[in-house]
Scaffold this motif. Structure first.
Motif, PDB file in Angstrom:
ATOM      1  N   ASP A 212      87.102  19.797  35.440  1.00  0.00           N
ATOM      2  CA  ASP A 212      86.869  20.599  36.651  1.00  0.00           C
ATOM      3  C   ASP A 212      88.065  20.627  37.613  1.00  0.00           C
ATOM      4  O   ASP A 212      87.903  20.962  38.787  1.00  0.00           O
ATOM      5  N   ALA A 213      89.248  20.246  37.140  1.00  0.00           N
ATOM      6  CA  ALA A 213      90.418  20.223  38.037  1.00  0.00           C
ATOM      7  C   ALA A 213      90.746  21.637  38.522  1.00  0.00           C
ATOM      8  O   ALA A 213      90.741  22.595  37.743  1.00  0.00           O
ATOM      9  N   ASP A 214      91.022  21.752  39.826  1.00  0.00           N
ATOM     10  CA  ASP A 214      91.426  23.038  40.421  1.00  0.00           C
ATOM     11  C   ASP A 214      92.933  23.234  40.342  1.00  0.00           C
ATOM     12  O   ASP A 214      93.431  24.359  40.383  1.00  0.00           O
TER      13      ASP A 214
ATOM     14  N   ALA B  29      97.800  12.938  52.744  1.00  0.00           N
ATOM     15  CA  ALA B  29      97.981  13.211  54.182  1.00  0.00           C
ATOM     16  C   ALA B  29      97.277  14.507  54.578  1.00  0.00           C
ATOM     17  O   ALA B  29      96.799  14.649  55.703  1.00  0.00           O
ATOM     18  N   LEU B  30      97.201  15.446  53.634  1.00  0.00           N
ATOM     19  CA  LEU B  30      96.558  16.741  53.921  1.00  0.00           C
ATOM     20  C   LEU B  30      95.043  16.704  53.683  1.00  0.00           C
ATOM     21  O   LEU B  30      94.366  17.720  53.833  1.00  0.00           O
ATOM     22  N   GLY B  31      94.537  15.547  53.270  1.00  0.00           N
ATOM     23  CA  GLY B  31      93.084  15.411  53.149  1.00  0.00           C
ATOM     24  C   GLY B  31      92.535  15.629  51.750  1.00  0.00           C
ATOM     25  O   GLY B  31      91.303  15.705  51.579  1.00  0.00           O
ATOM     26  N   VAL B  32      93.409  15.738  50.733  1.00  0.00           N
ATOM     27  CA  VAL B  32      92.910  15.875  49.351  1.00  0.00           C
ATOM     28  C   VAL B  32      92.352  14.512  48.932  1.00  0.00           C
ATOM     29  O   VAL B  32      93.041  13.493  49.016  1.00  0.00           O
ATOM     30  N   ARG B  33      91.087  14.514  48.482  1.00  0.00           N
ATOM     31  CA  ARG B  33      90.429  13.232  48.182  1.00  0.00           C
ATOM     32  C   ARG B  33      90.410  12.905  46.700  1.00  0.00           C
ATOM     33  O   ARG B  33      90.412  11.747  46.314  1.00  0.00           O
ATOM     34  N   ASP B  34      90.345  13.945  45.854  1.00  0.00           N
ATOM     35  CA  ASP B  34      90.201  13.703  44.413  1.00  0.00           C
ATOM     36  C   ASP B  34      91.535  13.966  43.714  1.00  0.00           C
ATOM     37  O   ASP B  34      91.872  15.101  43.370  1.00  0.00           O
TER      38      ASP B  34
ATOM     39  N   ARG C 181      98.340  27.895  49.461  1.00  0.00           N
ATOM     40  CA  ARG C 181      98.266  29.364  49.434  1.00  0.00           C
ATOM     41  C   ARG C 181      97.200  29.859  48.456  1.00  0.00           C
ATOM     42  O   ARG C 181      96.602  30.898  48.658  1.00  0.00           O
ATOM     43  N   HIS C 182      96.998  29.106  47.373  1.00  0.00           N
ATOM     44  CA  HIS C 182      96.012  29.519  46.363  1.00  0.00           C
ATOM     45  C   HIS C 182      94.645  28.901  46.609  1.00  0.00           C
ATOM     46  O   HIS C 182      93.622  29.517  46.285  1.00  0.00           O
ATOM     47  N   LYS C 183      94.635  27.684  47.146  1.00  0.00           N
ATOM     48  CA  LYS C 183      93.392  26.903  47.278  1.00  0.00           C
ATOM     49  C   LYS C 183      93.359  26.280  48.675  1.00  0.00           C
ATOM     50  O   LYS C 183      93.664  25.086  48.842  1.00  0.00           O
ATOM     51  N   PRO C 184      93.009  27.075  49.690  1.00  0.00           N
ATOM     52  CA  PRO C 184      93.150  26.562  51.061  1.00  0.00           C
ATOM     53  C   PRO C 184      92.180  25.441  51.444  1.00  0.00           C
ATOM     54  O   PRO C 184      92.464  24.688  52.380  1.00  0.00           O
ATOM     55  N   ASP C 185      91.072  25.302  50.716  1.00  0.00           N
ATOM     56  CA  ASP C 185      90.104  24.269  51.081  1.00  0.00           C
ATOM     57  C   ASP C 185      90.528  22.929  50.458  1.00  0.00           C
ATOM     58  O   ASP C 185      89.958  22.454  49.461  1.00  0.00           O
ATOM     59  N   LEU C 186      91.527  22.320  51.062  1.00  0.00           N
ATOM     60  CA  LEU C 186      92.183  21.164  50.444  1.00  0.00           C
ATOM     61  C   LEU C 186      91.237  19.975  50.278  1.00  0.00           C
ATOM     62  O   LEU C 186      91.324  19.230  49.296  1.00  0.00           O
ATOM     63  N   ALA C 187      90.314  19.796  51.205  1.00  0.00           N
ATOM     64  CA  ALA C 187      89.429  18.621  51.148  1.00  0.00           C
ATOM     65  C   ALA C 187      88.529  18.639  49.908  1.00  0.00           C
ATOM     66  O   ALA C 187      88.062  17.597  49.470  1.00  0.00           O
TER      67      ALA C 187
END
Ligand code: CP
Length: 321
Positions: free
Chosen positions: A224-226, A188-193, A157-163
């Motif tokens: 730089d963590a989101d 599973a949702l595509g978060v790489r870092d 909801r806050h950070k939709p660009d999960l990749a």
């Protein structure tokens, strides 16, 4: 055999986020979005679980998970039983499976189970009748799938660009079923870092196998963590001394306004709760402007409604199992 999915790959039980396809995780989060909207409608109850019975079976303490499962079930019009374990016949030595079979004989449709033993929810799922579902509300250090789903929902909801996200999970990852479930869910949702930050004594056993980077220092781990997720020091699962003192732990790993400086300026702060105030997180950060900790609690209702509605929908008359 995959215990939690049916032959069509639909949710049958919810035991772990490990191995859950990203598409299915996205379906759950999308369904939860619809229930968040429903909070603002005049009629807050939906009939999706009318005539169904849900039992909360918590062998370990809980505030958030138990109450939000209860609210979620009630908002879907289910009948809900909360067994008080300390005053149940477990106190007279009744076996956990005998408790399960006894309650199942009361025509229960769904068990929500929290247990101190790893694998307890899966064991219950193996023993219930075919029409009964088991939802894991946290088993030992193994899994807490609805927590991971509500965390992912809150993050999205806050950070939709999960990749493109950089996610740092900080604290007692060794004992954290929340960390394990979050890592599987976010991947599973595509978060790489994804980074985990912990002292050596509280680090994951094999971070590389989970595809995450391990840090022992907060500064490089938070760079730089989101999204920064603090974890509770789980004293109840520590059978030997793991930290020198709460003060030294807070100085090295506590999230404070100062220690968060390397993170992105718009980073959001999560914590599954309950928090140890001023140990893993400073009170003014936990209740500060970047914190989404109470949003996590609210979102837990919608996510748990989504999981229950999907499982019951998959088992509706005519739905192939
Ligand atoms: N996050 C979580 O599981 O909190 P409770 O132990 O209060 O349910």
């Amino acid at each position: 055999m995959n215990l939690q999915l049916d032959a069509q790959g639909r949710l049958r039980h919810l035991l772990t986020t490990e191995g859950l396809p990203g598409e299915l995780v996205t379906q759950i989060l999308d369904r939860a979005e619809a229930f968040i909207s429903d909070r603002h409608r005049a009629v807050r109850k939906l009939p999706l679980l009318r005539g169904r019975t849900v039992v909360n079976l918590f062998f370990e303490p809980s505030t958030r998970t138990r109450t939000t499962f209860e609210l979620a079930a009630k908002r879907l019009s289910a009948d809900v039983l909360n067994l008080q374990m300390e005053s149940s016949s477990k106190a007279k030595g009744e076996d956990d499976l005998d408790t399960l079979f006894t309650l199942q004989a009361m025509q229960v449709d769904m068990f929500v189970i929290r247990h101190r033993e790893n694998g307890a929810a899966a064991n219950f799922a193996r023993h219930v009748a075919p029409h009964v579902a088991v939802l894991n509300a946290g088993d030992g250090t193994n899994a807490h799938p609805t927590q991971a789903l509500l965390d992912a929902f809150t993050i999205r909801r806050h950070k939709p660009d999960l990749a493109r996200l950089k996610v740092a999970i900080v604290g007692d990852v060794l004992h954290s079923r929340v960390a394990y479930s979050n890592i599987h869910c976010l991947k599973a949702l595509g978060v790489r870092d994804i980074r985990v930050v912990a002292p050596p004594a509280l680090m994951l056993r094999d971070p590389e196998a989970l595809g995450v980077r391990a840090f022992h220092d907060l500064k490089p781990g938070l760079k730089d963590a989101d999204v920064v997720m603090a974890l509770r020091l789980q004293h109840e699962r520590m059978h030997e001394k793991k930290i020198d003192s709460l003060e030294s732990y807070h100085a090295a790993y506590g999230l404070t306004k100062q220690s968060l400086a390397p993170a992105a300026h718009d980073a959001i702060i999560l914590h599954p709760g309950p928090i140890n105030r001023d140990v893993e997180i400073a009170t003014d950060v936990a209740y500060g402007e970047r914190s989404v900790i109470l949003e996590q609690v609210t979102n837990g209702i919608a996510v748990r409604m989504a999981v229950m509605a999907m499982i019951v929908g998959n088992r509706a008359p005519g739905a192939a199992v």
